[in-house]
Design a protein around this motif. Structure first.
Motif, mmCIF file in Angstrom:
data_model
loop_
_atom_site.group_PDB
_atom_site.id
_atom_site.type_symbol
_atom_site.label_atom_id
_atom_site.label_comp_id
_atom_site.label_asym_id
_atom_site.label_seq_id
_atom_site.Cartn_x
_atom_site.Cartn_y
_atom_site.Cartn_z
ATOM 1 N N ILE A 1 -9.121 -59.103 9.951
ATOM 2 C CA ILE A 1 -8.370 -58.290 9.378
ATOM 3 C C ILE A 1 -6.945 -59.050 10.943
ATOM 4 O O ILE A 1 -7.022 -58.938 11.567
ATOM 5 C CB ILE A 1 -8.635 -57.559 10.223
ATOM 6 C CG1 ILE A 1 -10.011 -56.668 9.562
ATOM 7 C CG2 ILE A 1 -7.872 -55.839 10.127
ATOM 8 C CD1 ILE A 1 -10.020 -56.877 7.803
ATOM 9 N N VAL A 2 -6.159 -58.782 10.044
ATOM 10 C CA VAL A 2 -4.309 -59.407 10.594
ATOM 11 C C VAL A 2 -3.395 -57.836 10.282
ATOM 12 O O VAL A 2 -3.425 -57.672 9.611
ATOM 13 C CB VAL A 2 -3.882 -60.296 9.655
ATOM 14 C CG1 VAL A 2 -2.313 -60.930 10.812
ATOM 15 C CG2 VAL A 2 -4.607 -61.621 9.979
ATOM 16 N N SER A 3 -2.348 -57.937 11.344
ATOM 17 C CA SER A 3 -1.921 -56.811 11.996
ATOM 18 C C SER A 3 -0.538 -57.183 12.171
ATOM 19 O O SER A 3 -0.726 -58.792 12.507
ATOM 20 C CB SER A 3 -1.846 -55.613 12.669
ATOM 21 O OG SER A 3 -1.863 -56.542 14.471
ATOM 22 N N GLY A 4 0.318 -56.666 11.843
ATOM 23 C CA GLY A 4 1.888 -57.813 12.224
ATOM 24 C C GLY A 4 2.463 -58.167 11.233
ATOM 25 O O GLY A 4 3.714 -58.559 11.386
ATOM 26 N N LEU A 5 2.051 -58.530 9.805
ATOM 27 C CA LEU A 5 2.356 -59.203 8.207
ATOM 28 C C LEU A 5 3.707 -57.978 7.862
ATOM 29 O O LEU A 5 4.598 -58.358 7.608
ATOM 30 C CB LEU A 5 1.665 -60.086 8.007
ATOM 31 C CG LEU A 5 1.052 -60.726 8.202
ATOM 32 C CD1 LEU A 5 -0.790 -61.401 7.494
ATOM 33 C CD2 LEU A 5 2.037 -61.971 9.446
ATOM 34 N N PHE A 6 3.186 -57.000 7.652
ATOM 35 C CA PHE A 6 3.854 -55.642 7.361
ATOM 36 C C PHE A 6 4.048 -54.348 7.753
ATOM 37 O O PHE A 6 3.005 -54.427 8.697
ATOM 38 C CB PHE A 6 3.092 -55.835 5.764
ATOM 39 C CG PHE A 6 2.980 -56.391 4.947
ATOM 40 C CD1 PHE A 6 3.867 -57.186 4.286
ATOM 41 C CD2 PHE A 6 2.172 -57.691 4.888
ATOM 42 C CE1 PHE A 6 3.537 -58.058 3.250
ATOM 43 C CE2 PHE A 6 1.587 -58.859 4.839
ATOM 44 C CZ PHE A 6 2.704 -59.034 3.548
ATOM 45 N N THR A 7 4.922 -53.622 7.506
ATOM 46 C CA THR A 7 4.713 -52.066 8.196
ATOM 47 C C THR A 7 4.449 -51.336 7.039
ATOM 48 O O THR A 7 3.552 -51.732 6.322
ATOM 49 C CB THR A 7 6.284 -51.820 7.742
ATOM 50 O OG1 THR A 7 6.721 -51.642 6.947
ATOM 51 C CG2 THR A 7 7.769 -52.767 8.803
ATOM 52 N N MET A 8 4.059 -50.430 7.372
ATOM 53 C CA MET A 8 3.231 -49.252 6.029
ATOM 54 C C MET A 8 4.326 -48.527 5.331
ATOM 55 O O MET A 8 4.010 -48.416 4.144
ATOM 56 C CB MET A 8 3.659 -47.537 7.674
ATOM 57 C CG MET A 8 2.715 -47.627 8.739
ATOM 58 S SD MET A 8 2.540 -46.137 9.151
ATOM 59 C CE MET A 8 2.157 -44.602 8.129
#
Length: 968
Positions: A907-914
């Protein structure tokens, strides 16, 4: 006894004239002149009046004693005022008793004068002829009753049977026993007394052996009671003794005595003037103030202090139903003669007696009785076989496996003949010797008594005695109590500790009264002092013997009524039942046996305490010249011999709650290995425990006493040991005052999990990636007030310790800070461990741990906040070009671990926004920066812009590692 005649100077007594006593008044009337035959009627009339007055007087005395015991004494003890009508009633009874006493003296005087006149007339008329009578006659009862003596000697001799008195004129030289004439010149203080218990199963010949050996009998020796003779078994404790020269091995042995308070000064004190008494008393007081540990002591050879050895035999019952009496008798002994029927071997009560002996002594001799029942040509072989079987049974006791054995016959043909018969059977210098011997020099009717005496003398050891005069610590176990006309009331028993002299005050704790000692007697002679270990008689005046059968008297104020106690206990190895907390047991303290509720705890803590206490005692003994710690409250029944250490109970110590007695301490517990006790053959001993005894009936007993817990309600014929545990009283316990003082706790544990990780840091000292802050859940409900849990310690599986800082949100989550950092991952367990005291009404949480020292680190790649565009674009190509080269972070690894040990998805965060449409980027390539492993976007994860990235060959990068999105 011969009939009264003029030649033998036997005077006619009142019993010669009473038909109900076997007398024949008509025979004596024929010897009187017609004018004098009315004298017989006058004597009998006076005697009837005397007996009527005695009955009334005894009734008033009993009523007065009951009033004092049941009404006046409790009122005084409670500090309440005694009602005036009660005092008035008591005064009236005393006045009436005084009137009856005067009337009694007048009637007795008239009766005696008439008896004297009858004797004078018959003597004058008989002219030397014999007065014949078919009935047995006795001496003048009134003369006997009114004879005043300066000591208790003559009165106690009346307790000896007629058979013994007739046999005292004969002496058997084959046995090394001493006659009364041989010891007349030796002061009682120069005779060493050793108490030997005679234990065994019923009908093994214990009383026959006692009768064979004894030369001095006490009040209940040889089954004197009618009930014992009717049933043919011993029902009560019997006391008798014989004397021996001091054995050679005892002459060189040493006994610890006080330098200033020795026996010689005690003997001479009664002859000194009053000023010398005051000086000695002052000197004694100064030495006693030093206490046990600080007293000055020296070692003295026994042959310098004693000339003779008296062996006091304590004949204990053998029937299973009389186990209470056996326990009481065993607690006042120094060694044991275990009598075994050679034809039957070990029996149920034999085994129980072995257990009792193991608690009370380290010196035991096995007497194989009834060897005459074996055929003579097989006797030696059969005795050896019996010894072998007994030896195998003794191995289970650990301390008696090398005990001496000797085969005897106390009474050839059956012990009942010797125990209750009218003939001989007694041996021993000067009292009850048998006149015939066989060809081998043995006493007739016995077998190998010489061998028994040889073994007994060889096994004698110097007893542990406190030889310092200590009137302030006087404790005396009373086993019999009886009145003596003209003297007072005699209390026979054993001195357990301290010392006493005539004119000392003693307290009867159960009666709340004090009396002055009128006289002392040892070995049937007047004594000036009695000390620990002495068998003695104490005479007091104005005391009703019916008020006390057995019990304890002591120095005033030294024995208190206790409703409960804390004791250090150990389970009896042979007891097969469970020791459950809250269970009821029969608890024996001295001669008292009462029901008590028992609670066990502290096995782990006491194991750690024992070693420290033993080291302290060893240092104390070394400073005291390696002398034993003196001042105990019992003889053979000392808790030292039962393997129970002297421990102090700490009310401030925490104890882990136990539901029951622990048969063994778990290996996982942190217990000193030196305290895992083992026997000689490697078997582990039951662990020590603390126990709370709550007596259903309060008892009077001193602290440090030995207690024995039993299950006497067990079926007598169940062939099982009924003795459950032994213990030492350490501290008084009152449920109303002390219940809240006991700090017994239970361990509690709550388990939660980590739901979110804080920022990663690289720890400076070991360069390890850690988190100093995490967020947890599943420990508390959302309505829980978290303020009461702030500051509590949280632990992880790896041993990291942190503390709760605050709540997080409103769903029951919480924030935890780890000063040293933690390698915790999401989903890992969090533990809240604490203890809760059973007696705490607030049910507060307590923890013993502490936070570790802080270990600093530097933050790793803090995430960069991205600025939002003012004018958003919906163009997919524009979004795609914007995301090329975007960098994110692995927050979690998911999926089942592949065969190569890697995770299939991250699970990766920081690549896209809401606001981004992640579905348009599905399939785009993503590479882990640190491991260069390539994956593809699988889809969105939640609504916060997170995505699922699948790795065909798995990903080994750690959580927190960076990932980079490649160009489309």
């Amino acid at each position: 006894m011969p009939p009264p005649t003029a030649n033998n100077n036997r005077k006619i007594g009142i019993n010669d004239l009473r038909a109900d006593k076997g007398g024949d008044p008509d025979r004596y009337r024929r010897l009187l002149l017609p004018d004098d035959d009315d004298l017989i009627n006058q004597v009998l009339s006076h005697d009837n009046q005397r007996r009527s007055i005695l009955t009334s007087l005894e009734s008033l005395r009993s009523q007065s004693s009951n009033l004092q015991k049941n009404v006046i004494a409790p009122k005084k003890k409670a500090g309440e005022e005694v009602p005036s009508d009660v005092l008035e009633q008591l005064k009236e009874w005393k006045a009436e008793m005084a009137t009856l006493s005067n009337q009694l003296k007048g009637v007795e005087r008239e009766r005696n004068d008439t008896l004297t006149k009858i004797n004078d007339i018959i003597e004058a008329n008989s002219s030397g002829s014999t007065i014949s009578t078919d009935a047995d006659t006795s001496v003048n009862t009134n003369a006997t009753e009114n004879t005043s003596s300066s000591s208790i000697t003559n009165t106690l001799e009346q307790e000896t049977s007629t058979e013994h008195q007739q046999q005292q004129q004969q002496q058997q030289q084959q046995l090394p026993l001493l006659s009364a004439e041989q010891i007349k010149t030796i002061p009682p203080e120069r005779i060493l007394n050793i108490n030997v218990g005679v234990l065994g199963h019923v009908d093994t010949g214990k009383t026959s052996l006692v009768k064979t050996l004894s030369s001095v009998l006490s009040t209940a020796a040889l089954d004197k009671s009618k009930q014992s003779r009717a049933r043919g078994i011993t029902l009560d404790l019997g006391f008798s003794a014989f004397l021996l020269p001091l054995p050679e091995q005892l002459r060189g042995e040493q006994q610890t005595i006080s330098n200033s308070n020795n026996a010689s000064s005690d003997n001479n004190e009664s002859e000194s003037n009053s000023s010398d008494k005051k000086k000695k008393k002052k000197k004694s007081g100064s030495n006693n103030s030093r206490g046990v540990g600080g007293s000055r002591s020296s070692n003295s050879n026994l042959d310098q202090k004693y000339d003779l050895l008296q062996v006091t035999l304590v004949d204990c019952p053998g029937h299973a139903s009389l186990i209470r009496t056996i326990i009481g008798g065993a607690q006042i002994i120094d060694m044991v003669l275990l009598v075994v029927d050679a034809t039957k071997g070990m029996q149920t009560q034999t085994a129980e007696c072995l257990v009792i002996a193991e608690m009370t002594t380290r010196n035991l001799i096995v007497v194989l009785n009834k060897i005459d029942m074996f055929p003579e040509n097989e006797r030696e072989e059969r005795v050896q076989l019996a010894e072998k079987r007994i030896r195998m049974a003794l191995r289970g006791t650990k301390i008696f496996e090398d005990a001496k054995m000797v085969g005897i016959s106390a009474c050839v043909g059956g012990e009942k003949v010797a125990a209750v018969g009218d003939g001989g059977g007694l041996i021993g210098g000067g009292t009850g010797s048998v006149t015939t011997t066989n060809a081998h020099g043995e006493v007739a009717g016995t077998n190998n008594i010489h061998g028994l005496l040889d073994v007994l003398q060889s096994q004698m050891r110097a007893p542990n005695r406190d030889a310092r005069p200590s009137p302030e610590r006087f404790h005396f176990a009373v086993d019999h109590c009886f009145p003596i006309k003209g003297q007072g009331t005699v209390l026979t028993g054993t001195c357990l500790s301290g010392s006493a002299r005539p004119n000392d005050m003693v307290e009867f704790p159960t009666l709340a009264t004090q009396k002055k000692i009128k006289g002392l007697q040892m070995f049937r002679r007047k004594a000036n002092i009695i000390q620990q270990g002495d068998r003695a008689g104490i005479c007091v005046s104005n005391f009703d013997a019916k008020l006390m059968e057995r019990g304890t008297i002591a120095s005033p104020g030294t024995i208190k009524l206790i409703h409960g106690a804390i004791a250090v206990v150990r389970k009896v190895r042979f007891f097969k039942g469970q020791l459950n907390s809250g269970g009821k047991f029969h608890v024996s303290v001295g001669h008292q046996t009462v029901m008590a509720t028992v609670t066990f705890w502290g096995a782990r803590e006491i194991a750690r305490q024992v070693e420290r206490e033993q080291e302290s005692q060893q240092q104390q003994m070394a400073s005291n010249g390696n002398a034993p710690i003196l001042g105990k409250s019992s003889l053979g029944g000392t808790a030292d011999l039962a393997g129970l250490p002297r421990l102090k109970f700490d009310w401030n110590q925490d104890f882990l709650h136990q539901d029951n007695y622990l048969e063994s301490i778990p290996v996982s517990d942190d217990v000193l290995t030196s305290q895992v006790e083992t026997s000689k053959d490697g078997d582990s001993q039951p662990p020590l425990h603390w126990a709370r005894l709550e007596f259903l009936t309060p008892v009077y007993c001193p602290m440090d006493s030995l207690v024995i817990g039993s299950r006497l309600d067990t079926e007598v014929n169940a062939n099982a040991c009924r003795l459950a545990f032994s213990g030492r009283l350490v501290e008084r316990y009152d449920e109303r005052q002390d219940n809240g003082r006991l700090k017994s706790y239970t361990k509690k544990e709550k388990v939660g999990r980590c739901c979110r990780l804080g920022d990663p840091y690289r720890r400076s000292d070991d360069n390890k990636l850690v988190r100093y802050e995490i967020f947890g859940t599943d420990l508390f409900k959302k309505e829980t007030n978290m303020s009461q849990f702030v500051g509590l310690l949280i632990e992880t599986d790896s041993g990291d310790v942190g503390s709760i800082q605050s709540s997080f949100g409103s769903s029951g989550k919480f924030r935890v800070h780890f000063p040293a950092g933690t390698g915790l991952k999401e989903g890992d367990s969090l533990y809240l461990r604490f203890k809760r005291y059973a007696n705490d009404p607030r049910k507060a949480i307590h923890q013993d741990g502490t936070l570790p020292q802080a270990r600093i680190g530097s933050r790793v790649d803090p995430p960069v906040k991205k600025k939002k565009k003012k004018n958003g674009s919906n163009n997919a190509d524009e979004q795609s070009s914007t995301k090329n080269g975007a960098v994110g972070e692995i927050e979690k690894l998911k999926g089942d671990i592949l065969e190569n040990g890697k995770s299939p998805m991250a699970i990766v965060s920081g690549l896209f926004t809401m606001a981004d449409d992640i579905s348009k980027h599905k399939g785009r390539k993503v590479v882990a920066v640190t491991t260069e492993e390539e994956g593809s976007i699988h889809g969105s994860f939640g609504k916060m812009g997170k995505v699922k990235v699948s790795f065909e060959n798995g990903v080994s990068a750690e959580v927190g590692s960076r990932v980079k999105m490649l160009a489309a």
